[in-house]
Write a protein that holds these residues in place. Structure first.
Motif, PDB file in Angstrom:
ATOM      1  N   ASP A   1      -1.427  -0.319   8.973  1.00  0.00           N
ATOM      2  CA  ASP A   1      -2.752   0.231   8.694  1.00  0.00           C
ATOM      3  C   ASP A   1      -3.248   1.037   9.896  1.00  0.00           C
TER       4      ASP A   1
ATOM      5  N   ASP B   1      -0.160  -4.337   3.613  1.00  0.00           N
ATOM      6  CA  ASP B   1      -0.370  -2.987   4.165  1.00  0.00           C
ATOM      7  C   ASP B   1       0.494  -2.966   5.425  1.00  0.00           C
TER       8      ASP B   1
ATOM      9  N   GLU C   1       0.831  -1.205   0.000  1.00  0.00           N
ATOM     10  CA  GLU C   1       0.000   0.000   0.000  1.00  0.00           C
ATOM     11  C   GLU C   1       0.865   1.254   0.000  1.00  0.00           C
TER      12      GLU C   1
ATOM     13  N   GLU D   1      -6.129  -4.972   2.120  1.00  0.00           N
ATOM     14  CA  GLU D   1      -6.958  -4.949   3.322  1.00  0.00           C
ATOM     15  C   GLU D   1      -8.140  -5.918   3.222  1.00  0.00           C
TER      16      GLU D   1
HETATM   17 MG    MG Z   1      -4.427   0.681   5.094  1.00  0.00          MG
END
Ligand code: MG
Ligand code: AHM
Length: 338
Positions: free
Chosen positions: A123, A120, A100, A279
Motif C-alpha cells: 500500500d 493489499d 487489491e 485496508e
Molecule cells: Mg492500497
C-alpha cells in the motif's frame, strides 16, 4: 552495564516463538493459523529485501530490465503481490485469496485450506520512488463453505467482524509487523542481521485521545459540511496535521501516539478511496483491539456489508474520542441539512 553483561542479554522473543506460545493458549488449535501467520512473515521479509534494494535496482538500470533469474523487472507492488500469493499458496492453509492487485479471486488449489486471505500487498506504493514508508495490510477469515471445494464469493465477502486475524507490515525506518488474532495487538521489529522479527511492542494500547489529524486537505473543497467543520474544530484546538499519504505509516503513528486518520468521501472518490476488504477492515480490527475506533463516519467499519471485493468506503479511524468527535460533526450535518 559492563560489556560482559551486555553480551549476556537475552535477544528477546522472536515472532515465530510468540506465535507458537499463543497457539498453546488454545488447546484445540491445529496450528494452521500459526503457520499462515509465519508464511506471511516470511513473504514480508522477502518483500522487505526487495524494497531495500529498490533504489539500487534503478541504479542498476544499465544491466537492463532483467533480474538474475532472467525475469523482467517489475514494479514493486507487482513483485510484492507475487511474493505474498506464492507464500500463501505454498503454505497450504489458504484456499482463496483476494488481493487489491488482482481483479479476480485467486484460487490457490489448496481446497482443504480453511482460510481466506484479503491482502493489499504494497500500500502507498507511489511513495517508493521517494523513499517514504510503505506497507502491507492483510486480513484472515475462516471459510464458510465446506473444505474440499474451492472458496466461494460468500467466503470472500464476509463482514469484518468475522476476521480471525489481521495485521500490517510497515517498511519504514525499521520494518515492523503488527498483528492481532482478537486478543490484543502486538508489534514486532525486524532485526535484519538476524533475519528475524522480535517482539518490541507487546500489547499495544492506543491513546483514547490525541492531537493529530491526518487527512488530505488538498481535497477540502469537496468535503461535506460536517467534515469541514471537524477539520476547523481540529485547527481551533491547535491539533497538528500529519499526512504522509501512506496509510500504514499514518495509521501506525496514530496508533502509537494517538490521533485520527480520515479518508472521507470527495468529489474524486465519492465513496472514499480506500478498500473495505484490504485496508479498512484489517486496520479497524487492529485499532479496536488496541482500544480505538473505526467507522465510515456513521457505521462501525467492521459491520459494513461488503458488496464487492474491491468496494471502497470512507474511513475514520484512530483514537476513540477523536473518531466519536468526527462522527458528532457528521451527525450534526444531517440535522442541519434535513
Ligand atoms: Mg492500497
Ligand atoms: P493505493 O492502495 O493505491 O496505494 O492507495 C492508498 C493510499 C494510502 O496509502 C494513502 O493513505 C492514500 O492512498 C493517499 O491518497 P491521497 O493521495 O488521495 O491522499
Amino acid at each position: 552495564m559492563n560489556q560482559h553483561d551486555k553480551l549476556a542479554l537475552p535477544v528477546g522473543t522472536t515472532l515465530d516463538r510468540f506465535i507458537m506460545r499463543k497457539q498453546e493458549d488454545f488447546p484445540y488449535a491445529t496450528g494452521e493459523l500459526s503457520q499462515l501467520l509465519r508464511d506471511i512473515a516470511l513473504a514480508a521479509k522477502i518483500v522487505n529485501r526487495e524494497i531495500n534494494r529498490s533504489g539500487l535496482i534503478d541504479i542498476a538500470g544499465a544491466y537492463g530490465n532483467r533480474n538474475v533469474q532472467g525475469e523482467d523487472q517489475q514494479k514493486l507492488d507487482v513483485i510484492a503481490n507475487i511474493r505474498f500469493i506464492r507464500a500463501l499458496r505454498n503454505g497450504g492453509e489458504v484456499c482463496t485469496i483476494i488481493s487489491e492487485e488482482d481483479e479476480e479471486v485467486i484460487q490457490t488449489g489448496n481446497v482443504q485450506g480453511k482460510y481466506i486471505v484479503a491482502i493489499d500487498p504494497l500500500d502507498g506504493s507511489s511513495n517508493i520512488d521517494v523513499n517514504v514508508s510503505i506497507g502491507t495490510i492483510f486480513s484472515i477469515y475462516r471459510r464458510v463453505s465446506p473444505t474440499g471445494t474451492e472458496g466461494t464469493m460468500a467466503d470472500c465477502l464476509q463482514t469484518g467482524t468475522n476476521q480471525v486475524a489481521a495485521g500490517y507490515v510497515i517498511y519504514g525506518s525499521s520494518t515492523m509487523m503488527v498483528y492481532t488474532t482478537g486478543n490484543g495487538v502486538n508489534g514486532f521489529t525486524y532485526e535484519p542481521s538476524l533475519g528475524e522479527f522480535f517482539l518490541s511492542h507487546p500489547q499495544i494500547v492506543t491513546p483514547q485521545s490525541g492531537a493529530v489529524y491526518s487527512v488530505n486537505e488538498g481535497s477540502s473543497n469537496s468535503f461535506s459540511s460536517g467534515m469541514a467543520a471537524f477539520v476547523t474544530y481540529c485547527k481551533e484546538a491547535n491539533y497538528s496535521a500529519r499526512y504522509i499519504g501512506s496509510l500504514v505509516a499514518d495509521f501506525h503513528r496514530n496508533l502509537l501516539k494517538g490521533g485520527i486518520y480520515i479518508y472521507p468521501p470527495t468529489s474524486k472518490s465519492p465513496n472514499g478511496k480506500l478498500r473495505l476488504m484490504y485496508e479498512c477492515n484489517p486496520l479497524a480490527f487492529i485499532v479496536e483491539q488496541a482500544g480505538g475506533k473505526s467507522s465510515n463516519g456513521r457505521t462501525r467499519t467492521m459491520e459494513l456489508r461488503p458488496e464487492d471485493m474491491h468496494a471502497r468506503c470512507p474511513l475514520f479511524i484512530g483514537s476513540k474520542e477523536l473518531v466519536e468527535k468526527a462522527e458528532e460533526f457528521l451527525a450534526q450535518e444531517e440535522v442541519v441539512e434535513s
